[in-house]
Design a protein around this motif. Structure first.
Motif, PDB file in Angstrom:
ATOM      1  N   ASP A   1       0.836  -1.203   0.000  1.00 50.74           N
ATOM      2  CA  ASP A   1       0.000   0.000   0.000  1.00 50.74           C
ATOM      3  C   ASP A   1       0.871   1.252   0.000  1.00 50.74           C
ATOM      4  O   ASP A   1       1.202   1.801   1.045  1.00 50.74           O
ATOM      5  CB  ASP A   1      -0.920  -0.029   1.222  1.00 50.74           C
ATOM      6  N   LYS A   2       1.231   1.733  -1.191  1.00 56.20           N
ATOM      7  CA  LYS A   2       2.090   2.909  -1.328  1.00 56.20           C
ATOM      8  C   LYS A   2       1.240   4.170  -1.435  1.00 56.20           C
ATOM      9  O   LYS A   2       0.180   4.154  -2.055  1.00 56.20           O
ATOM     10  CB  LYS A   2       2.981   2.806  -2.566  1.00 56.20           C
ATOM     11  N   ARG A   3       1.748   5.263  -0.871  1.00 56.91           N
ATOM     12  CA  ARG A   3       1.019   6.531  -0.885  1.00 56.91           C
ATOM     13  C   ARG A   3       1.928   7.639  -1.426  1.00 56.91           C
ATOM     14  O   ARG A   3       3.120   7.642  -1.152  1.00 56.91           O
ATOM     15  CB  ARG A   3       0.578   6.908   0.531  1.00 56.91           C
ATOM     16  N   PRO A   4       1.347   8.600  -2.153  1.00 55.70           N
ATOM     17  CA  PRO A   4       2.150   9.728  -2.644  1.00 55.70           C
ATOM     18  C   PRO A   4       2.742  10.533  -1.490  1.00 55.70           C
ATOM     19  O   PRO A   4       2.134  10.626  -0.418  1.00 55.70           O
ATOM     20  CB  PRO A   4       1.147  10.567  -3.442  1.00 55.70           C
ATOM     21  N   VAL A   5       3.896  11.107  -1.722  1.00 49.74           N
ATOM     22  CA  VAL A   5       4.531  11.954  -0.718  1.00 49.74           C
ATOM     23  C   VAL A   5       4.842  13.317  -1.329  1.00 49.74           C
ATOM     24  O   VAL A   5       4.977  13.456  -2.542  1.00 49.74           O
ATOM     25  CB  VAL A   5       5.829  11.335  -0.152  1.00 49.74           C
ATOM     26  N   THR A   6       4.946  14.296  -0.466  1.00 51.10           N
ATOM     27  CA  THR A   6       5.313  15.649  -0.880  1.00 51.10           C
ATOM     28  C   THR A   6       6.787  15.857  -0.597  1.00 51.10           C
ATOM     29  O   THR A   6       7.266  15.501   0.477  1.00 51.10           O
ATOM     30  CB  THR A   6       4.487  16.687  -0.102  1.00 51.10           C
ATOM     31  N   GLY A   7       7.491  16.407  -1.565  1.00 46.89           N
ATOM     32  CA  GLY A   7       8.905  16.700  -1.364  1.00 46.89           C
ATOM     33  C   GLY A   7       9.797  15.555  -1.796  1.00 46.89           C
ATOM     34  O   GLY A   7       9.319  14.482  -2.174  1.00 46.89           O
ATOM     35  N   PRO A   8      11.095  15.766  -1.721  1.00 47.06           N
ATOM     36  CA  PRO A   8      12.047  14.765  -2.201  1.00 47.06           C
ATOM     37  C   PRO A   8      12.167  13.561  -1.268  1.00 47.06           C
ATOM     38  O   PRO A   8      11.949  13.673  -0.062  1.00 47.06           O
ATOM     39  CB  PRO A   8      13.372  15.533  -2.258  1.00 47.06           C
ATOM     40  N   VAL A   9      12.473  12.423  -1.872  1.00 52.92           N
ATOM     41  CA  VAL A   9      12.707  11.171  -1.138  1.00 52.92           C
ATOM     42  C   VAL A   9      14.041  10.610  -1.607  1.00 52.92           C
ATOM     43  O   VAL A   9      14.311  10.549  -2.810  1.00 52.92           O
ATOM     44  CB  VAL A   9      11.587  10.142  -1.414  1.00 52.92           C
ATOM     45  N   HIS A  10      14.865  10.194  -0.665  1.00 55.26           N
ATOM     46  CA  HIS A  10      16.168   9.628  -1.028  1.00 55.26           C
ATOM     47  C   HIS A  10      15.987   8.191  -1.505  1.00 55.26           C
ATOM     48  O   HIS A  10      15.308   7.382  -0.867  1.00 55.26           O
ATOM     49  CB  HIS A  10      17.126   9.666   0.159  1.00 55.26           C
ATOM     50  N   VAL A  11      16.611   7.898  -2.644  1.00 52.02           N
ATOM     51  CA  VAL A  11      16.599   6.550  -3.212  1.00 52.02           C
ATOM     52  C   VAL A  11      17.973   5.947  -2.979  1.00 52.02           C
ATOM     53  O   VAL A  11      18.989   6.541  -3.349  1.00 52.02           O
ATOM     54  CB  VAL A  11      16.287   6.595  -4.731  1.00 52.02           C
ATOM     55  N   HIS A  12      18.000   4.762  -2.362  1.00 52.24           N
ATOM     56  CA  HIS A  12      19.285   4.095  -2.131  1.00 52.24           C
ATOM     57  C   HIS A  12      19.238   2.697  -2.734  1.00 52.24           C
ATOM     58  O   HIS A  12      18.232   2.293  -3.312  1.00 52.24           O
ATOM     59  CB  HIS A  12      19.636   4.072  -0.639  1.00 52.24           C
ATOM     60  N   LEU A  24      13.628   3.057  -1.154  1.00 53.20           N
ATOM     61  CA  LEU A  24      13.387   4.469  -0.873  1.00 53.20           C
ATOM     62  C   LEU A  24      13.245   4.695   0.624  1.00 53.20           C
ATOM     63  O   LEU A  24      12.666   3.859   1.332  1.00 53.20           O
ATOM     64  CB  LEU A  24      12.094   4.936  -1.558  1.00 53.20           C
ATOM     65  N   ASP A  25      13.754   5.820   1.095  1.00 55.57           N
ATOM     66  CA  ASP A  25      13.552   6.177   2.498  1.00 55.57           C
ATOM     67  C   ASP A  25      12.059   6.196   2.805  1.00 55.57           C
ATOM     68  O   ASP A  25      11.257   6.717   2.026  1.00 55.57           O
ATOM     69  CB  ASP A  25      14.140   7.563   2.787  1.00 55.57           C
ATOM     70  N   GLY A  26      11.694   5.611   3.924  1.00 56.66           N
ATOM     71  CA  GLY A  26      10.305   5.604   4.349  1.00 56.66           C
ATOM     72  C   GLY A  26       9.492   4.459   3.784  1.00 56.66           C
ATOM     73  O   GLY A  26       8.350   4.249   4.187  1.00 56.66           O
ATOM     74  N   ASP A  27      10.057   3.715   2.848  1.00 56.19           N
ATOM     75  CA  ASP A  27       9.356   2.569   2.277  1.00 56.19           C
ATOM     76  C   ASP A  27       9.746   1.328   3.075  1.00 56.19           C
ATOM     77  O   ASP A  27      10.792   1.296   3.727  1.00 56.19           O
ATOM     78  CB  ASP A  27       9.740   2.399   0.806  1.00 56.19           C
ATOM     79  N   GLU A  28       8.913   0.321   2.998  1.00 58.30           N
ATOM     80  CA  GLU A  28       9.215  -0.939   3.667  1.00 58.30           C
ATOM     81  C   GLU A  28       8.976  -2.090   2.712  1.00 58.30           C
ATOM     82  O   GLU A  28       8.225  -1.967   1.751  1.00 58.30           O
ATOM     83  CB  GLU A  28       8.321  -1.128   4.901  1.00 58.30           C
ATOM     84  N   ILE A  29       9.615  -3.205   2.984  1.00 56.45           N
ATOM     85  CA  ILE A  29       9.404  -4.449   2.240  1.00 56.45           C
ATOM     86  C   ILE A  29       9.150  -5.522   3.289  1.00 56.45           C
ATOM     87  O   ILE A  29      10.012  -5.808   4.117  1.00 56.45           O
ATOM     88  CB  ILE A  29      10.621  -4.803   1.370  1.00 56.45           C
ATOM     89  N   ALA A  30       7.955  -6.092   3.263  1.00 54.54           N
ATOM     90  CA  ALA A  30       7.603  -7.086   4.278  1.00 54.54           C
ATOM     91  C   ALA A  30       8.269  -8.430   3.984  1.00 54.54           C
ATOM     92  O   ALA A  30       8.880  -9.037   4.857  1.00 54.54           O
ATOM     93  CB  ALA A  30       6.096  -7.237   4.361  1.00 54.54           C
ATOM     94  N   VAL A  33      19.429   0.586  -8.447  1.00 58.56           N
ATOM     95  CA  VAL A  33      19.944   1.930  -8.194  1.00 58.56           C
ATOM     96  C   VAL A  33      21.458   1.913  -8.366  1.00 58.56           C
ATOM     97  O   VAL A  33      22.180   1.290  -7.592  1.00 58.56           O
ATOM     98  CB  VAL A  33      19.563   2.412  -6.778  1.00 58.56           C
ATOM     99  N   LEU A  34      21.933   2.613  -9.390  1.00 60.27           N
ATOM    100  CA  LEU A  34      23.376   2.689  -9.659  1.00 60.27           C
ATOM    101  C   LEU A  34      24.012   3.873  -8.945  1.00 60.27           C
ATOM    102  O   LEU A  34      25.165   3.810  -8.539  1.00 60.27           O
ATOM    103  CB  LEU A  34      23.627   2.798 -11.161  1.00 60.27           C
ATOM    104  N   GLU A  35      23.257   4.962  -8.841  1.00 61.80           N
ATOM    105  CA  GLU A  35      23.718   6.137  -8.097  1.00 61.80           C
ATOM    106  C   GLU A  35      22.566   6.591  -7.212  1.00 61.80           C
ATOM    107  O   GLU A  35      21.469   6.846  -7.701  1.00 61.80           O
ATOM    108  CB  GLU A  35      24.119   7.278  -9.044  1.00 61.80           C
ATOM    109  N   GLU A  36      22.818   6.660  -5.927  1.00 62.36           N
ATOM    110  CA  GLU A  36      21.793   7.105  -4.994  1.00 62.36           C
ATOM    111  C   GLU A  36      21.550   8.597  -5.139  1.00 62.36           C
ATOM    112  O   GLU A  36      22.430   9.344  -5.575  1.00 62.36           O
ATOM    113  CB  GLU A  36      22.213   6.783  -3.562  1.00 62.36           C
ATOM    114  N   GLY A  37      20.338   9.024  -4.795  1.00 59.79           N
ATOM    115  CA  GLY A  37      20.012  10.441  -4.853  1.00 59.79           C
ATOM    116  C   GLY A  37      18.559  10.657  -4.512  1.00 59.79           C
ATOM    117  O   GLY A  37      17.809   9.702  -4.291  1.00 59.79           O
ATOM    118  N   ALA A  38      18.161  11.914  -4.486  1.00 56.05           N
ATOM    119  CA  ALA A  38      16.790  12.274  -4.144  1.00 56.05           C
ATOM    120  C   ALA A  38      15.941  12.367  -5.405  1.00 56.05           C
ATOM    121  O   ALA A  38      16.388  12.828  -6.444  1.00 56.05           O
ATOM    122  CB  ALA A  38      16.758  13.596  -3.394  1.00 56.05           C
ATOM    123  N   VAL A  39      14.681  11.900  -5.291  1.00 59.64           N
ATOM    124  CA  VAL A  39      13.697  12.060  -6.366  1.00 59.64           C
ATOM    125  C   VAL A  39      12.475  12.743  -5.768  1.00 59.64           C
ATOM    126  O   VAL A  39      12.221  12.646  -4.569  1.00 59.64           O
ATOM    127  CB  VAL A  39      13.298  10.711  -7.010  1.00 59.64           C
TER     128      VAL A  39
END
Length: 198
Positions: A13-24, A28-34, A134-140
């Motif tokens: 259950d993914k939800r839209p977010v406001t502002g940048p999110v770091h991808v590593h 993604l920051d704030g995401d989870e994998i059960a 992810v080859l290069e981490e950064g914010a999206v």
């Protein structure tokens, strides 16, 4: 906690977010994998699905589908994800991503959508969307452009990869044209599973 699947837990259950999110490299920051055995890992760090494909499904199902409804981390617009080639590289915001695999539907996806025979219907639809490494981490952030920085010179599209791993196993030898998907294909064929430490 969910009533579907063997694990009985899901982070679909993914939800839209406001502002940048770091991808590593593992997501993604704030995401989870059960289920970290069959999902996640470097070859499935980011899942992209096209708004156009969501709309096509919404039309077929007769109900609206919101961004994130298919568990995608990135809902794209203006790019045919299923015609993209395995191994293609995209710059999205500050991150460099590489197409590493495809979404294979499961019972949790079916339960979350609450559509009968969804696994079969999704498979027949041939609009899986790609998993990205992810080859290069950064914010999206919402609104970031997708710049295709490398398009591979072969015919192994996201759609062909999906067909090879689901309904048309005779296509599997064609996948050898793209070494960047070897680890994903090997796992799908049962040779190994996700190992976030590798």
């Amino acid at each position: 906690d969910v009533p579907w699947g063997k694990l009985r837990r899901s982070a679909i259950d993914k939800r839209p977010v406001t502002g940048p999110v770091h991808v590593h490299t593992l997501g993604l920051d704030g995401d989870e994998i059960a289920d970290q055995v069959f999902h996640g890992g470097p070859d499935q760090a980011v899942y992209a699905y096209a708004a156009e494909d969501l709309q096509a499904w919404a039309d077929l199902l007769g109900r609206p589908l919101a961004p994130g409804q298919f568990g995608e981390n990135l809902t794209t617009s203006g790019i045919d994800l299923n015609a993209a080639r395995a191994g293609d590289r995209w710059r999205v915001g500050g991150a460099l991503l590489e197409i590493a695999g495809v979404r294979i539907p499961c019972s949790v996806f079916q339960g979350f959508l609450d559509e009968p025979r969804w696994v079969k219907r999704f498979t027949q639809g041939r609009m899986p969307g790609p998993y990205l490494r992810v080859l290069e981490e950064g914010a999206v952030a919402a609104g970031d452009a997708i710049e295709v920085v490398e398009r591979r010179d072969h015919d192994v599209t996201v759609e062909l990869l999906f067909r090879a791993l689901t309904t048309e196993r005779e296509l599997i030898p064609l996948l050898a044209a793209e070494p960047r998907i070897d680890s994903f294909v090997a796992r799908r064929l049962g040779e190994r599973r996700n190992d976030p430490a590798r």
